[in-house]
Design an enzyme around this catalytic site. Structure first.
Site, short mmCIF file in Angstrom:
data_model
loop_
_atom_site.label_atom_id
_atom_site.label_comp_id
_atom_site.label_asym_id
_atom_site.label_seq_id
_atom_site.Cartn_x
_atom_site.Cartn_y
_atom_site.Cartn_z
N CYS A 107 2.71 -9.41 -3.95
CA CYS A 107 1.67 -10.19 -3.26
C CYS A 107 2.12 -10.50 -1.81
CB CYS A 107 1.49 -11.32 -4.02
SG CYS A 107 0.24 -12.62 -3.20
N ASN A 141 4.90 0.64 4.02
CA ASN A 141 4.21 1.91 3.72
C ASN A 141 2.80 1.81 3.60
OD1 ASN A 141 4.35 5.31 3.55
ND2 ASN A 141 3.54 4.69 1.71
N GLU A 142 1.86 2.07 4.18
CA GLU A 142 0.30 1.89 3.69
C GLU A 142 0.16 0.67 3.15
OE1 GLU A 142 -0.88 5.40 1.63
OE2 GLU A 142 -0.91 6.53 3.44
N CYS A 151 -5.56 -10.03 -3.78
CA CYS A 151 -4.67 -10.30 -4.92
C CYS A 151 -5.27 -11.93 -5.36
CB CYS A 151 -3.20 -10.51 -4.42
SG CYS A 151 -2.34 -11.45 -5.61
N GLU A 308 2.00 11.30 8.34
CA GLU A 308 1.94 12.13 7.03
C GLU A 308 0.95 13.03 7.46
OE1 GLU A 308 1.51 9.90 3.50
OE2 GLU A 308 3.17 8.57 3.85
N GLU A 356 4.64 11.96 -7.92
CA GLU A 356 4.00 12.82 -7.05
C GLU A 356 4.61 14.48 -7.17
OE1 GLU A 356 4.08 11.30 -3.15
OE2 GLU A 356 2.98 9.40 -3.64
N TYR A 358 3.28 16.70 -8.07
CA TYR A 358 2.26 18.01 -7.70
C TYR A 358 1.95 17.77 -6.36
CZ TYR A 358 0.97 19.00 -12.61
OH TYR A 358 0.69 19.22 -14.12
C1 GAL Z 1 0.30 8.75 1.00
C2 GAL Z 1 1.63 7.96 1.12
C3 GAL Z 1 2.70 8.66 0.55
C4 GAL Z 1 2.40 9.62 -0.64
C5 GAL Z 1 1.55 10.55 -0.22
C6 GAL Z 1 0.90 11.29 -1.49
O1 GAL Z 1 -0.68 7.77 1.13
O2 GAL Z 1 1.96 7.06 2.07
O3 GAL Z 1 3.92 7.93 0.06
O4 GAL Z 1 2.34 8.85 -1.72
O5 GAL Z 1 0.22 9.65 -0.02
O6 GAL Z 1 0.36 10.63 -2.57
#
Ligand code: GAL
Length: 665
Positions: A107, A141-142, A151, A308, A356, A358
């Protein structure tokens, strides 16, 4: 320009690292982003820090002259911390703990989590402050991914009461401003104010919410501010450690819970995560992606990075479509065209374990470079040929679309008609402008309007006299304003202001709305200056007062009454669109309006499936032409150009291969 990849050395034996970096270098990748989920490895036990492995990958990268984006790892709080302080977990609106097992399980308002975050961020900052190879830091991250901005825990409840008290000073004032007289919801104290969670009337699937809309909007703002404060804490800690390189955070494209226009001011540059093959919503992926690129550029009004960038098939529990050969290159060009000067591909190699498995990257699971690796390598080579242009040029637009998170939150809560979708309206208008061969900025009302010729405000509902005044000045000095249905109707407390519509903008538009029709999925016909149109979603019925009617309804009980009007203000014009249109409809109308306003198209011939964006450097214009289709297209050129990447001259009709691109000037 930065050209790199997101790398997880902690997922691979150290004996492989050298081969990975060698292959990256060979592909022209010069930057790696690392460490954003590695808290449990950096601090395996409370207060025991181990940066040995991270030091080793950093120095190996340095030996390859590679640059590093270092991340704080707070998106993944370790299990020892969560076991010791379970109060850090988020709670959902039913009071359930959102527990351990994935990530972002904290949180933003937890004072305990704040303290632990400070410690890990400070430990990293102290340790890495003198590393010259670290060219930027990414925080966390994000923020907010997986629905984690909002929350409903007791820390949030306390913090919300405090936030409200700071805003309203006394509870009578809050009760009055938010209209608590309705259903007798007067709160006796700030401590007694609830978080707008589960209640008797909510019926989520049918989209019914019962909370006071003003309280709900304040809660959205509060939750967004909580992320802001948490993030600022990290910026401060790093700066206090003596870190001077730029700090950023990876934003998300179609994400609406965080006011990015506010959050941006903590960062030297914006970066975002771009996955065109899983773009959401009822839109074609590339149009949503180009809208998101323009939003990202608009948050700071400058170049940004894609932190990314899709480089393979994606998926968690199943895989999404594999990018066709050529698409990774096309999407990279699209990013650069819209203003990116940093591209990091996600990820270097798909993981052999974890959620992840995949989610593919440049390599395959077996670590062998194949087609995607070659495509990235070729793309990098090409971009290096135009590096100077990417550096010197920027995206300049003469038209902008005004966006607002307050409006997003208000429109989503009480959405006017069944199929009303604020983001879709913004997106459709934006895409309609791009279809005309015009660059388009997506910005908020704080922008300096003087750099534009045309400003479009779709459904700008939460607004003020101040906004109206700003637009009036812009129009008086020759600007063109387009305002649509559902604008000017609500105040900052999310209350209907009671003015004759379009409320704050009534004088400016020179009209009054005397009735309206929430038509949902039953279109109405409209006829006017650009021919026949179909009105969707919403129809205002207008009294034109002193404005000119340029289109009218040809059916409905308001047949024969105005649908689009134009008012003269000073040297400029204010148009009012009383109804929503599809992309072609908006395009036709905006083609007329922008040509009257003297906007210059970057290229005349409009080819379906081809996107054009211009980057300018002084008077020089570099036109990025991108074929989004899997088939060749033919683009008519009205003069001779030089194609920069291949360094050849082009004229007449230019053929673009499937997913082909050209940069001409
Ligand atoms: C993004 C995230 C990454 C990874 C990617 C694939 O949103 O920042 O860490 O999770 O998606 O799911």
């Amino acid at each position: 320009m930065i050209f790199g990849t997101d790398y997880y050395p902690e997922h691979w034996p150290e004996t492989r690292w050298d081969e990975d970096l060698r292959l990256m270098k060979e592909a022209g990748l010069d930057t790696i982003r690392i460490a954003e989920f590695a808290w449990s490895i950096m601090e395996p036990e409370e207060g025991i820090f181990d940066f040995g492995w991270l030091d080793r990958i950093v120095s190996l990268a340095e030996s390859y002259s590679m640059k590093i984006v270092m991340c704080t790892p707070t998106a993944a709080p370790p299990k020892w911390l969560m076991d010791k302080h379970p109060e850090i977990y988020q709670k959902d609106e039913y009071g359930n703990v959102r527990g351990f097992g994935s990530r972002r399980h904290y949180c933003f308002n937890s004072p305990v989590f704040m303290e632990y975050s400070k410690k890990i961020v400070k430990a990293m900052g102290d340790h890495y402050k003198d590393f010259k190879s670290i060219i930027a830091w990414q925080l966390d991250n994000e923020y907010g991914c997986h629905n984690t901005v909002r929350c409903y825990c007791s820390d949030c409840s306390k913090a919300f009461s405090k936030w409200l008290e700071e805003k309203y000073s006394n509870i009578e004032n809050m009760n009055e401003k938010l209209g608590m007289a309705f259903w007798g919801q007067h709160y006796p104290s700030f401590e007694s104010v609830i978080l707008p969670a589960h209640t008797t009337c909510d019926n989520k699937p049918a989209g019914m919410y019962a909370h006071n809309p003003g309280l709900y909007l304040d809660y959205c703002r509060f939750a967004s501010d909580s992320v802001y404060d948490y993030s600022l804490m990290q910026v401060d800690v790093l700066r206090n450690c003596g870190i001077e390189v730029p700090i950023t955070h990876n934003f998300m494209g179609s994400f609406f819970d965080l006011d990015y226009y506010k959050l941006q001011d903590q960062f030297e540059f914006i970066s975002w995560d771009c996955y065109p093959n899983i773009a959401h919503g009822p839109f074609s992926s590339l149009s949503e992606v180009s809208f998101n690129h323009d939003k990202m550029r608009g948050y700071k009004n400058k170049k940004y990075w894609v932190m990314e960038h899709c480089s393979g098939q994606n998926g968690w529990n199943y895989m999404h479509k594999t990018p066709d050969p050529g698409q990774i290159r096309l999407w990279t060009y699209q990013s650069v065209a819209h203003g990116a000067d940093g591209i990091l591909y996600f990820r270097w190699r798909p993981c052999l374990f974890g959620t992840e498995q995949y989610w593919h990257g440049i390599l395959d699971h077996d670590g062998i470079p194949r087609q995607r690796y070659e495509e990235v390598k070729e793309t990098g080579k090409e971009l290096r040929r135009i590096d100077r242009i990417i550096d010197e040029s920027e995206v300049v637009s003469e038209i902008c679309v005004i966006n607002s998170f307050d409006n997003e939150w208000s429109h989503t809560y009480q959405k006017h008609s069944e199929n009303f979708d604020y983001n879709k309206i913004l997106h459709t208008v934006h895409n309609a402008i791009l279809d005309l061969g015009l660059n388009c900025d997506v910005v908020d009302m704080n922008i300096d309007l003087s750099k534009y010729k045309v400003v479009v405000l779709p459904a700008y509902n939460i607004s003020s006299d101040k906004d109206a005044e700003k637009l009036r000045k812009f129009a008086e000095s020759g600007g063109t304003v387009v305002i649509t249905f559902r604008s000017g109707n609500r105040d900052e407390f999310n209350k209907i202001n009671g003015f004759t519509l379009p409320g704050y903008f009534k004088e400016l538009c020179g009209i009054e709305v005397i009735n309206y029709d929430a038509i949902g999925e039953n279109p109405r016909k409209v006829s006017g200056i650009t021919g026949e149109l179909l009105a969707n979603t919403w129809c205002d019925v207008l009294n034109p007062l002193e404005s000119n009617v340029i289109a009218e309804y040809t059916d409905g009980f308001y047949k024969g009454s105005p649908c689009i009007t134009r008012n003269s203000i000073g040297k400029g014009s204010v148009y009012y669109f009383a109804a929503d249109f599809d992309r072609e409809g908006y395009s036709g109308l905006l083609e007329h309006i922008t040509s009257v306003a003297g906007l210059e198209k970057c290229i005349q011939g409009r080819v379906r499936g081809v996107e054009t964006v211009v980057r300018s450097s002084g008077s020089e214009k570099y036109i990025f032409i991108m074929n989004q289709l899997p088939t060749p297209v033919y683009v008519p050129l009205e003069r001779k150009y030089t194609e920069l990447v291949e360094n050849r001259s082009v004229s007449g009709t230019m053929r673009l291969e499937p997913y082909g691109t050209a940069v001409i000037y």
